[in-house]
Design an enzyme around this catalytic site. Sequence first.
Site, PDB file in Angstrom:
ATOM      1  N   HIS A  26     -11.300   2.654  -5.663  1.00 16.32           N
ATOM      2  CA  HIS A  26     -11.701   2.769  -4.250  1.00 16.32           C
ATOM      3  C   HIS A  26     -12.918   3.666  -4.029  1.00 16.32           C
ATOM      4  CE1 HIS A  26      -8.499   0.254  -3.191  1.00 16.32           C
ATOM      5  NE2 HIS A  26      -7.613   1.120  -2.747  1.00 16.32           N
ATOM      6  N   HIS A  74      -8.397  -0.932   4.898  1.00 19.07           N
ATOM      7  CA  HIS A  74      -7.140  -0.516   4.261  1.00 19.07           C
ATOM      8  C   HIS A  74      -6.055  -0.133   5.267  1.00 19.07           C
ATOM      9  CE1 HIS A  74      -4.612   1.191   1.072  1.00 19.07           C
ATOM     10  NE2 HIS A  74      -5.444   0.649   0.205  1.00 19.07           N
ATOM     11  N   GLU A 117      -5.918  -6.335   1.832  1.00 21.25           N
ATOM     12  CA  GLU A 117      -7.256  -5.866   1.494  1.00 21.25           C
ATOM     13  C   GLU A 117      -8.110  -7.064   1.070  1.00 21.25           C
ATOM     14  OE1 GLU A 117      -6.893  -2.393  -1.233  1.00 21.25           O
ATOM     15  OE2 GLU A 117      -4.760  -2.566  -0.738  1.00 21.25           O
TER      16      GLU A 117
END
Length: 337
Positions: free
Chosen positions: A108, A182, A302
Amino acid sequence: MDNVSTNTITIKDMECSVLTNENGFQINVFNYGASLGSLKIPLPNGEKVDVVLGFDSVDTYKESFGLNSPPYFGAIVGRYAGRISKGLFTLNDQQYKLYPNNNKNSLHGGKEGFSQKEWTIVAENSGKNPSVTLEYSSPSNEENYPGELDVKVTYTLSEQNELIVEYNAKTTEDTIINLTHHSYFNLDGHQGSVENQELMIASEKLVETDTDNIPTGRFIDLKNHPFDFNLPKKCPTSIDTTFVVVATDAVSASLYSPKNNLKMDVITNQPGIHVYVGGNCFGTLKGKGNAAYHHLSGICFETQNYPDAPNHINFPSAILKKGEQYYHKTIYKFQFV
Protein backbone atom coordinates in the site's frame (compact mmCIF):
# COMPACT_ATOMS: atom_id res chain seq x y z
CA MET A 1 -32.53 20.33 -5.55
CA ASP A 2 -32.75 22.68 -2.56
CA ASN A 3 -31.17 20.03 -0.34
CA VAL A 4 -28.14 19.49 -2.59
CA SER A 5 -25.05 20.97 -0.97
CA THR A 6 -21.30 20.95 -0.56
CA ASN A 7 -19.52 22.68 2.27
CA THR A 8 -16.13 22.49 3.94
CA ILE A 9 -15.90 22.30 7.71
CA THR A 10 -13.31 21.26 10.27
CA ILE A 11 -13.96 18.14 12.35
CA LYS A 12 -11.47 17.44 15.13
CA ASP A 13 -8.49 18.91 13.25
CA MET A 14 -9.46 17.41 9.88
CA GLU A 15 -10.58 19.55 6.98
CA CYS A 16 -13.79 17.93 5.82
CA SER A 17 -15.95 18.35 2.73
CA VAL A 18 -19.60 17.42 3.33
CA LEU A 19 -21.63 16.44 0.26
CA THR A 20 -25.39 15.91 0.27
CA ASN A 21 -27.44 14.82 -2.74
CA GLU A 22 -31.13 15.51 -3.40
CA ASN A 23 -32.13 12.16 -1.85
CA GLY A 24 -30.50 12.90 1.48
CA PHE A 25 -27.42 10.73 0.99
CA GLN A 26 -24.44 12.38 2.66
CA ILE A 27 -20.69 11.80 2.69
CA ASN A 28 -17.82 13.31 4.65
CA VAL A 29 -14.45 13.43 2.87
CA PHE A 30 -11.37 14.30 4.93
CA ASN A 31 -8.18 15.85 3.62
CA TYR A 32 -6.12 13.38 5.70
CA GLY A 33 -5.56 10.47 3.33
CA ALA A 34 -8.32 11.85 1.08
CA SER A 35 -10.42 9.55 3.26
CA LEU A 36 -14.13 8.84 3.15
CA GLY A 37 -15.12 9.33 6.79
CA SER A 38 -18.82 8.54 6.54
CA LEU A 39 -21.54 7.63 4.06
CA LYS A 40 -25.00 8.15 5.52
CA ILE A 41 -28.02 6.68 3.76
CA PRO A 42 -31.65 7.50 4.68
CA LEU A 43 -33.71 4.35 5.16
CA PRO A 44 -37.40 4.08 4.22
CA ASN A 45 -38.30 4.10 7.94
CA GLY A 46 -36.78 7.57 8.32
CA GLU A 47 -33.60 6.48 10.07
CA LYS A 48 -30.13 7.03 8.63
CA VAL A 49 -27.42 4.38 8.45
CA ASP A 50 -23.69 5.09 8.14
CA VAL A 51 -22.32 2.30 5.94
CA VAL A 52 -18.54 2.84 6.23
CA LEU A 53 -16.12 2.41 9.12
CA GLY A 54 -13.93 5.23 10.36
CA PHE A 55 -12.52 7.25 13.24
CA ASP A 56 -13.60 10.49 14.90
CA SER A 57 -10.28 12.35 14.91
CA VAL A 58 -7.13 12.78 12.86
CA ASP A 59 -5.10 11.65 15.88
CA THR A 60 -6.81 8.26 15.83
CA TYR A 61 -6.31 7.90 12.07
CA LYS A 62 -2.62 8.64 12.56
CA GLU A 63 -2.41 6.30 15.54
CA SER A 64 -3.95 3.47 13.48
CA PHE A 65 -0.97 3.51 11.12
CA GLY A 66 1.24 2.51 14.03
CA LEU A 67 -0.60 -0.79 14.41
CA ASN A 68 0.92 -4.02 13.10
CA SER A 69 -1.88 -4.19 10.55
CA PRO A 70 -3.21 -0.67 9.83
CA PRO A 71 -6.86 -0.66 8.67
CA TYR A 72 -6.53 2.20 6.11
CA PHE A 73 -10.14 3.18 6.90
CA GLY A 74 -11.68 4.97 3.91
CA ALA A 75 -8.32 6.10 2.56
CA ILE A 76 -6.92 6.54 -0.92
CA VAL A 77 -4.05 4.07 -1.24
CA GLY A 78 -0.92 4.66 -3.34
CA ARG A 79 1.45 4.88 -5.01
CA TYR A 80 0.93 1.17 -5.32
CA ALA A 81 -2.03 -0.58 -3.72
CA GLY A 82 -1.38 -4.18 -2.74
CA ARG A 83 1.89 -5.98 -2.23
CA ILE A 84 5.09 -5.80 -4.23
CA SER A 85 7.31 -8.83 -3.67
CA LYS A 86 10.41 -8.05 -1.59
CA GLY A 87 9.75 -4.38 -2.33
CA LEU A 88 11.57 -4.73 -5.65
CA PHE A 89 10.63 -3.88 -9.21
CA THR A 90 12.53 -3.06 -12.39
CA LEU A 91 11.61 -0.24 -14.73
CA ASN A 92 13.56 0.80 -17.82
CA ASP A 93 16.37 -1.60 -16.83
CA GLN A 94 16.76 0.02 -13.41
CA GLN A 95 15.87 -1.77 -10.20
CA TYR A 96 14.02 0.09 -7.45
CA LYS A 97 13.93 -0.92 -3.80
CA LEU A 98 10.82 0.04 -1.79
CA TYR A 99 10.33 0.08 1.96
CA PRO A 100 9.39 -3.41 3.27
CA ASN A 101 6.47 -2.53 5.55
CA ASN A 102 4.72 -5.92 5.27
CA ASN A 103 7.18 -8.56 6.40
CA LYS A 104 9.78 -8.44 3.62
CA ASN A 105 7.35 -6.97 1.10
CA SER A 106 6.05 -3.48 0.33
CA LEU A 107 2.34 -2.89 0.90
CA HIS A 108 0.00 0.00 0.00
CA GLY A 109 2.74 2.48 -0.91
CA GLY A 110 5.34 1.70 1.73
CA LYS A 111 6.20 3.22 5.08
CA GLU A 112 4.14 6.39 4.54
CA GLY A 113 1.90 6.11 1.51
CA PHE A 114 -0.82 8.39 0.18
CA SER A 115 -3.16 7.26 2.97
CA GLN A 116 -1.07 9.21 5.51
CA LYS A 117 -0.69 12.42 3.52
CA GLU A 118 -2.42 15.76 3.92
CA TRP A 119 -4.28 16.24 0.65
CA THR A 120 -5.54 19.61 -0.57
CA ILE A 121 -9.18 20.23 -1.36
CA VAL A 122 -8.92 22.05 -4.71
CA ALA A 123 -12.50 22.09 -6.02
CA GLU A 124 -16.06 21.66 -4.81
CA ASN A 125 -19.28 21.50 -6.80
CA SER A 126 -22.47 22.14 -4.85
CA GLY A 127 -24.82 21.85 -7.81
CA LYS A 128 -26.42 18.76 -9.28
CA ASN A 129 -24.32 15.69 -8.45
CA PRO A 130 -22.19 17.42 -5.76
CA SER A 131 -18.48 16.61 -5.79
CA VAL A 132 -15.15 17.38 -4.19
CA THR A 133 -11.68 17.09 -5.73
CA LEU A 134 -8.53 16.57 -3.67
CA GLU A 135 -4.95 16.78 -4.87
CA TYR A 136 -1.61 15.42 -3.73
CA SER A 137 1.77 15.90 -5.40
CA SER A 138 4.18 13.09 -4.59
CA PRO A 139 7.82 14.18 -4.99
CA SER A 140 10.18 12.17 -7.14
CA ASN A 141 11.78 9.35 -5.12
CA GLU A 142 9.19 9.55 -2.36
CA GLU A 143 9.19 6.00 -0.94
CA ASN A 144 11.80 5.40 -3.71
CA TYR A 145 9.27 5.60 -6.55
CA PRO A 146 10.61 7.45 -9.62
CA GLY A 147 9.01 10.63 -10.97
CA GLU A 148 7.01 13.41 -9.42
CA LEU A 149 3.43 12.16 -9.46
CA ASP A 150 0.53 14.61 -9.40
CA VAL A 151 -2.70 12.93 -8.32
CA LYS A 152 -6.26 14.21 -8.22
CA VAL A 153 -9.17 12.25 -6.72
CA THR A 154 -12.78 13.31 -7.17
CA TYR A 155 -15.65 12.03 -5.05
CA THR A 156 -19.10 12.58 -6.59
CA LEU A 157 -22.44 11.83 -4.96
CA SER A 158 -24.88 11.47 -7.84
CA GLU A 159 -28.64 11.90 -7.84
CA GLN A 160 -28.80 8.18 -8.77
CA ASN A 161 -27.32 7.46 -5.31
CA GLU A 162 -23.90 6.56 -6.65
CA LEU A 163 -20.64 7.26 -4.90
CA ILE A 164 -18.28 7.83 -7.82
CA VAL A 165 -14.53 7.87 -7.20
CA GLU A 166 -12.34 9.09 -10.07
CA TYR A 167 -8.56 9.20 -10.08
CA ASN A 168 -6.31 11.16 -12.45
CA ALA A 169 -2.51 11.19 -12.35
CA LYS A 170 0.47 12.29 -14.42
CA THR A 171 4.20 11.88 -13.87
CA THR A 172 7.44 13.66 -14.75
CA GLU A 173 9.20 10.30 -15.29
CA ASP A 174 8.12 6.78 -16.14
CA THR A 175 6.84 5.21 -12.93
CA ILE A 176 4.43 2.57 -11.62
CA ILE A 177 1.02 3.32 -10.17
CA ASN A 178 -1.93 1.47 -8.70
CA LEU A 179 -4.44 3.53 -6.75
CA THR A 180 -7.47 2.29 -4.84
CA HIS A 181 -10.08 3.25 -2.27
CA HIS A 182 -10.05 1.39 1.06
CA SER A 183 -13.45 1.84 2.70
CA TYR A 184 -14.85 -0.97 4.81
CA PHE A 185 -18.54 -1.23 3.92
CA ASN A 186 -21.33 -2.50 6.16
CA LEU A 187 -24.85 -2.01 4.86
CA ASP A 188 -26.32 -2.69 8.32
CA GLY A 189 -24.35 0.24 9.72
CA HIS A 190 -20.75 0.66 10.82
CA GLN A 191 -21.49 -0.69 14.30
CA GLY A 192 -22.86 -3.99 13.01
CA SER A 193 -21.54 -7.12 11.31
CA VAL A 194 -21.42 -8.22 7.67
CA GLU A 195 -21.77 -11.91 8.50
CA ASN A 196 -25.41 -12.09 7.34
CA GLN A 197 -24.96 -9.90 4.27
CA GLU A 198 -24.77 -11.47 0.82
CA LEU A 199 -21.75 -11.10 -1.44
CA MET A 200 -21.66 -11.48 -5.22
CA ILE A 201 -18.50 -11.29 -7.35
CA ALA A 202 -18.78 -11.64 -11.11
CA SER A 203 -15.47 -13.38 -11.73
CA GLU A 204 -14.22 -16.61 -13.26
CA LYS A 205 -10.69 -16.52 -11.83
CA LEU A 206 -8.73 -15.25 -8.86
CA VAL A 207 -5.07 -14.33 -8.61
CA GLU A 208 -3.10 -17.21 -7.07
CA THR A 209 -0.80 -16.22 -4.19
CA ASP A 210 1.84 -17.87 -2.04
CA THR A 211 1.94 -18.08 1.77
CA ASP A 212 3.01 -14.41 1.96
CA ASN A 213 0.01 -13.43 -0.21
CA ILE A 214 2.33 -12.58 -3.11
CA PRO A 215 1.00 -13.47 -6.59
CA THR A 216 2.65 -16.46 -8.25
CA GLY A 217 1.72 -15.18 -11.72
CA ARG A 218 -0.91 -17.88 -12.12
CA PHE A 219 -4.69 -17.79 -11.85
CA ILE A 220 -7.13 -20.16 -10.15
CA ASP A 221 -10.39 -21.21 -11.80
CA LEU A 222 -13.29 -20.42 -9.49
CA LYS A 223 -15.48 -23.29 -10.61
CA ASN A 224 -16.23 -25.38 -7.50
CA HIS A 225 -13.96 -23.09 -5.46
CA PRO A 226 -15.05 -21.87 -1.98
CA PHE A 227 -14.57 -18.29 -3.19
CA ASP A 228 -16.93 -18.67 -6.14
CA PHE A 229 -19.42 -15.87 -5.46
CA ASN A 230 -20.99 -15.71 -8.91
CA LEU A 231 -24.19 -16.67 -7.13
CA PRO A 232 -24.72 -14.58 -3.98
CA LYS A 233 -23.87 -16.16 -0.66
CA LYS A 234 -22.97 -14.99 2.82
CA CYS A 235 -19.82 -12.95 3.32
CA PRO A 236 -16.80 -15.05 4.22
CA THR A 237 -15.39 -14.66 7.72
CA SER A 238 -11.93 -14.07 6.25
CA ILE A 239 -10.76 -13.20 2.74
CA ASP A 240 -7.79 -11.30 1.26
CA THR A 241 -8.05 -12.10 -2.43
CA THR A 242 -7.86 -10.43 -5.84
CA PHE A 243 -10.58 -11.39 -8.30
CA VAL A 244 -10.21 -10.96 -12.05
CA VAL A 245 -12.87 -8.59 -13.38
CA VAL A 246 -14.79 -10.21 -16.23
CA ALA A 247 -16.14 -7.05 -17.83
CA THR A 248 -15.11 -3.52 -16.96
CA ASP A 249 -17.83 -0.88 -16.60
CA ALA A 250 -20.35 -3.58 -15.60
CA VAL A 251 -21.42 -4.76 -12.15
CA SER A 252 -18.41 -6.70 -10.92
CA ALA A 253 -19.45 -7.17 -7.30
CA SER A 254 -22.36 -6.47 -5.01
CA LEU A 255 -23.23 -6.53 -1.34
CA TYR A 256 -26.79 -6.97 -0.05
CA SER A 257 -28.28 -6.41 3.40
CA PRO A 258 -31.47 -8.43 4.04
CA LYS A 259 -31.95 -6.35 7.18
CA ASN A 260 -32.23 -3.00 5.36
CA ASN A 261 -33.09 -4.35 1.89
CA LEU A 262 -30.14 -2.27 0.75
CA LYS A 263 -27.85 -3.29 -2.10
CA MET A 264 -24.51 -1.85 -3.23
CA ASP A 265 -23.16 -2.59 -6.72
CA VAL A 266 -19.49 -2.06 -7.58
CA ILE A 267 -18.61 -1.00 -11.12
CA THR A 268 -15.05 -0.26 -12.23
CA ASN A 269 -12.74 0.16 -15.21
CA GLN A 270 -9.97 -1.68 -13.38
CA PRO A 271 -8.88 -5.29 -14.12
CA GLY A 272 -9.25 -6.53 -10.55
CA ILE A 273 -11.18 -6.25 -7.31
CA HIS A 274 -9.35 -7.11 -4.12
CA VAL A 275 -11.90 -8.25 -1.55
CA TYR A 276 -10.87 -8.07 2.09
CA VAL A 277 -12.52 -9.17 5.33
CA GLY A 278 -10.52 -9.69 8.49
CA GLY A 279 -7.41 -8.14 9.96
CA ASN A 280 -5.84 -8.11 13.38
CA CYS A 281 -6.12 -4.38 14.06
CA PHE A 282 -9.56 -4.57 15.61
CA GLY A 283 -10.16 -4.49 19.34
CA THR A 284 -7.32 -1.97 19.75
CA LEU A 285 -8.75 1.40 18.75
CA LYS A 286 -12.38 2.45 19.10
CA GLY A 287 -14.14 3.54 15.92
CA LYS A 288 -16.28 6.62 15.41
CA GLY A 289 -19.11 6.99 17.87
CA ASN A 290 -17.15 4.75 20.26
CA ALA A 291 -17.85 1.74 18.05
CA ALA A 292 -16.06 -1.48 19.01
CA TYR A 293 -15.03 -2.77 15.60
CA HIS A 294 -14.21 -6.43 15.02
CA HIS A 295 -13.01 -8.57 12.11
CA LEU A 296 -16.53 -8.79 10.63
CA SER A 297 -17.33 -5.10 10.98
CA GLY A 298 -16.84 -4.40 7.27
CA ILE A 299 -15.77 -5.61 3.84
CA CYS A 300 -13.44 -3.86 1.39
CA PHE A 301 -13.81 -3.76 -2.39
CA GLU A 302 -10.42 -2.48 -3.54
CA THR A 303 -10.78 -1.93 -7.28
CA GLN A 304 -7.30 -1.90 -8.79
CA ASN A 305 -4.63 -3.59 -10.87
CA TYR A 306 -3.27 -6.89 -9.56
CA PRO A 307 -0.79 -6.89 -6.68
CA ASP A 308 2.85 -7.22 -7.76
CA ALA A 309 1.92 -6.51 -11.39
CA PRO A 310 5.29 -4.85 -12.15
CA ASN A 311 6.95 -8.23 -11.59
CA HIS A 312 4.66 -10.30 -13.85
CA ILE A 313 4.69 -9.71 -17.58
CA ASN A 314 1.36 -11.53 -17.99
CA PHE A 315 -0.41 -9.07 -15.67
CA PRO A 316 -1.86 -5.76 -16.90
CA SER A 317 0.84 -3.11 -17.07
CA ALA A 318 1.21 -0.85 -14.04
CA ILE A 319 3.56 1.55 -15.83
CA LEU A 320 2.58 5.17 -16.25
CA LYS A 321 4.81 6.84 -18.80
CA LYS A 322 5.80 10.47 -18.83
CA GLY A 323 3.26 12.39 -20.90
CA GLU A 324 0.49 9.84 -20.36
CA GLN A 325 -2.56 10.12 -18.11
CA TYR A 326 -3.66 7.60 -15.49
CA TYR A 327 -7.43 7.35 -15.13
CA HIS A 328 -9.36 5.07 -12.81
CA LYS A 329 -13.08 5.18 -12.13
CA THR A 330 -15.14 3.18 -9.66
CA ILE A 331 -18.84 3.50 -8.87
CA TYR A 332 -20.51 2.27 -5.69
CA LYS A 333 -24.23 2.33 -6.52
CA PHE A 334 -26.82 2.04 -3.76
CA GLN A 335 -30.45 0.99 -4.13
CA PHE A 336 -33.27 -0.49 -2.09
CA VAL A 337 -34.54 -3.83 -3.44
